[in-house]
Design a protein around this motif. Structure first.
Motif, short mmCIF file in Angstrom:
data_model
loop_
_atom_site.label_atom_id
_atom_site.label_comp_id
_atom_site.label_asym_id
_atom_site.label_seq_id
_atom_site.Cartn_x
_atom_site.Cartn_y
_atom_site.Cartn_z
N ALA A 17 24.11 38.79 38.83
CA ALA A 17 25.70 37.87 38.91
C ALA A 17 26.28 39.45 39.37
O ALA A 17 26.96 39.94 40.76
CB ALA A 17 26.09 37.47 38.23
N LYS A 18 26.18 40.54 38.80
CA LYS A 18 26.48 42.04 39.20
C LYS A 18 26.20 42.63 39.94
O LYS A 18 27.08 43.31 40.71
CB LYS A 18 25.75 43.01 37.54
CG LYS A 18 26.65 43.08 36.22
CD LYS A 18 28.09 43.78 36.62
CE LYS A 18 29.34 43.51 35.06
NZ LYS A 18 29.65 41.65 35.16
N TRP A 19 25.53 41.86 41.01
CA TRP A 19 24.56 42.82 42.19
C TRP A 19 25.52 41.59 43.36
O TRP A 19 25.69 41.84 44.17
CB TRP A 19 23.29 42.74 41.81
CG TRP A 19 22.75 44.01 41.42
CD1 TRP A 19 22.66 45.40 42.03
CD2 TRP A 19 22.84 44.45 40.01
NE1 TRP A 19 22.57 46.41 41.35
CE2 TRP A 19 22.11 45.62 39.57
CE3 TRP A 19 23.04 43.75 39.14
CZ2 TRP A 19 21.32 45.66 38.44
CZ3 TRP A 19 21.68 44.10 37.37
CH2 TRP A 19 21.87 45.30 37.18
N LEU A 20 24.60 40.40 42.59
CA LEU A 20 24.66 39.36 44.07
C LEU A 20 26.38 38.42 43.76
O LEU A 20 26.25 37.55 45.48
CB LEU A 20 24.15 38.75 43.62
CG LEU A 20 21.90 39.56 44.26
CD1 LEU A 20 20.74 38.38 44.19
CD2 LEU A 20 22.24 40.23 45.36
N MET A 21 26.99 38.50 42.77
CA MET A 21 28.29 37.96 42.90
C MET A 21 29.18 38.19 42.39
O MET A 21 29.63 39.25 41.56
CB MET A 21 27.37 36.71 41.33
CG MET A 21 28.60 35.37 41.68
SD MET A 21 27.85 34.02 40.42
CE MET A 21 28.38 32.80 40.55
N VAL A 22 30.27 38.11 43.45
CA VAL A 22 31.72 38.34 43.17
C VAL A 22 32.27 37.90 43.54
O VAL A 22 32.61 36.69 44.87
CB VAL A 22 31.97 40.20 44.08
CG1 VAL A 22 31.56 39.28 46.22
CG2 VAL A 22 32.97 40.53 44.24
#
Length: 431
Positions: A17-22
């Motif tokens: 999620a740190k890379w792909l979710m915001v």
């Protein structure tokens, strides 16, 4: 598809999620990945230089570096705490990391430098805080009704900074917001890689950019995209009608994989209306049925499970089962309400244990309950059972006092009556 394995050295600290979710809150000028860590402000100069900084902020890149070196970032304690209570628990970290949209890009993430600008697969955006609800656990940053109350009547007499007048955000108007401008500039470059585009609020059906976004999606092809709309389903009919018109055009255009409607409900009856001030539960149910009948789209109910949810929760579950039996594609999932701290379910007195046990007995093994419902409920139940090992008595006492102070002020301002609405809970026991 060959699945890239997460190196064992970082299996305990890595979260896709740190890379792909915001989640982006344009009105506050802030964002976070996922929606559990505290929000942090954008650097406007960075965003103007490269709109990709809306997602790849300096703060977030530091958290990614920690994860890739085996360090669990403190801001992600929502999941670490759950995993420490039960190492087999399917925390959101584990769930997000093993979603299809994360697995298919795992190699890209692990191969890229920590400071690489990565396009999200799961994007959630709030254009403004405009909302006709003022839920007890919400705040001025997410609700214009809350904002109006605090500006008029001042701070609540508690330590929670989100309801302090002098700590309020200066909200950025939707029609003059440089972060929204940057978003529209950035969107074409990431659109094809999006798998979920989720619009939240405030109440998105009351914002102009939401309607503009529906038009954009109807005109731009992404067969792998699911559009998700978070709505309280209690907006004025004119807003619902405009949404229905644009959603119909979007679905007829067949440019995306599908549309899902997410809504919130934390229990049932007058207790739900007390928690979610502004809710008309009869209108909510009628609109759920109307949306399902009109579009045939899935309805997903988000349960933010706090200390006031348990008493009538089984009735809510039975209502979901009833609607499902009538052909409505509806299901719920639970998340633990841990912030604001005074709403944490672990501060309930021990004599509430039988309410949790009764709900658990009803859900476990019930053939009418789907897996996501039972799995997310299980984490709530485990959280309650671990209340003495996961919270100190000093902390519990402080939170209870904060809750009593909040409730007294909430009742006065909203002309409500906690004791009449929640006879199961004697506030005098919260000492």
């Amino acid at each position: 598809m060959t699945i890239t394995q997460i190196p064992i050295q970082i299996d305990h600290s890595f979260c896709a999620a740190k890379w792909l979710m915001v989640t982006m809150h344009f009105g506050m000028g802030e964002n976070h990945s996922c929606y559990h860590p505290p929000i942090h402000r954008w650097d406007l100069d960075d965003v103007k230089a490269n709109p990709g900084a809306l997602h790849n902020s300096k703060h977030k890149i530091k958290q990614r570096e920690m994860m890739l070196t085996g360090i669990r970032p403190k801001e992600c304690n929502y999941c670490w705490n759950m995993e420490d209570i039960d190492s087999t628990a399917v925390s959101d970290r584990k769930r997000f990391t093993n979603e299809t949209w994360a697995i298919e890009r795992r190699q890209e993430i692990l191969s890229a430098p920590a400071d690489a600008y990565i396009g999200p697969a799961h994007l959630e955006i709030s254009f403004a805080n405009v909302c006709n609800f003022a839920c007890a656990y919400c705040s001025p940053g997410q609700s214009s009704t809350w904002e109006t109350e605090i500006r008029k009547h001042g701070s609540y007499p508690i330590e929670d900074a989100t309801v302090h007048k002098d700590k309020m955000h200066d909200m950025i108007p939707e029609d003059n917001n440089p972060y929204i401008d940057a978003f529209w500039e950035w969107l074409p470059s990431i659109y094809s890689g999006l798998r979920y585009l989720r619009i939240t609020g405030g109440e998105p059906l009351a914002t102009r950019n939401f309607m503009k976004l529906l038009d954009y999606v109807a005109e731009n092809h992404n067969p792998d995209l699911t559009l998700v709309v978070n709505t309280n389903l209690c907006v004025p009919e004119k807003n619902l009608d405009l949404f229905f018109t644009k959603a119909t055009a979007l679905l007829e255009a067949k440019t995306i994989k599908g549309l899902e409607v997410y809504t919130s409900m934390d229990t049932w009856g007058p207790q739900a209306e007390y928690i979610r001030d502004g809710l008309d539960i009869e209108k909510w149910e009628a609109t759920v049925r109307k949306v399902s009948t009109t579009f045939g789209v899935p309805i997903r109910v988000m349960v933010t499970f706090g200390l006031l949810s348990v008493f009538n929760f089984q009735t809510f579950v039975e209502k979901v089962i009833e609607m499902r039996s009538q052909g409505i594609d509806i299901m719920f999932n639970c998340s633990r309400l841990v912030d604001p701290k005074q709403f944490d379910l672990r501060i309930l007195p021990d004599d509430c244990d039988h309410y949790f046990d009764a709900v658990n007995e009803f859900i476990v093994g019930n053939k009418d309950i789907v897996s996501v419902e039972s799995e997310t409920w299980a984490m709530v139940y485990q959280f309650w059972k671990a209340r003495y090992t996961s919270m100190t008595e000093t902390d519990r006492t402080w939170r209870r006092n904060q809750f009593k102070l909040f409730t007294a002020e909430y009742d006065t301002r909203r002309k409500l009556n906690f004791s009449n609405t929640f006879p199961e809970l004697d506030l005098d026991l919260l000492c």
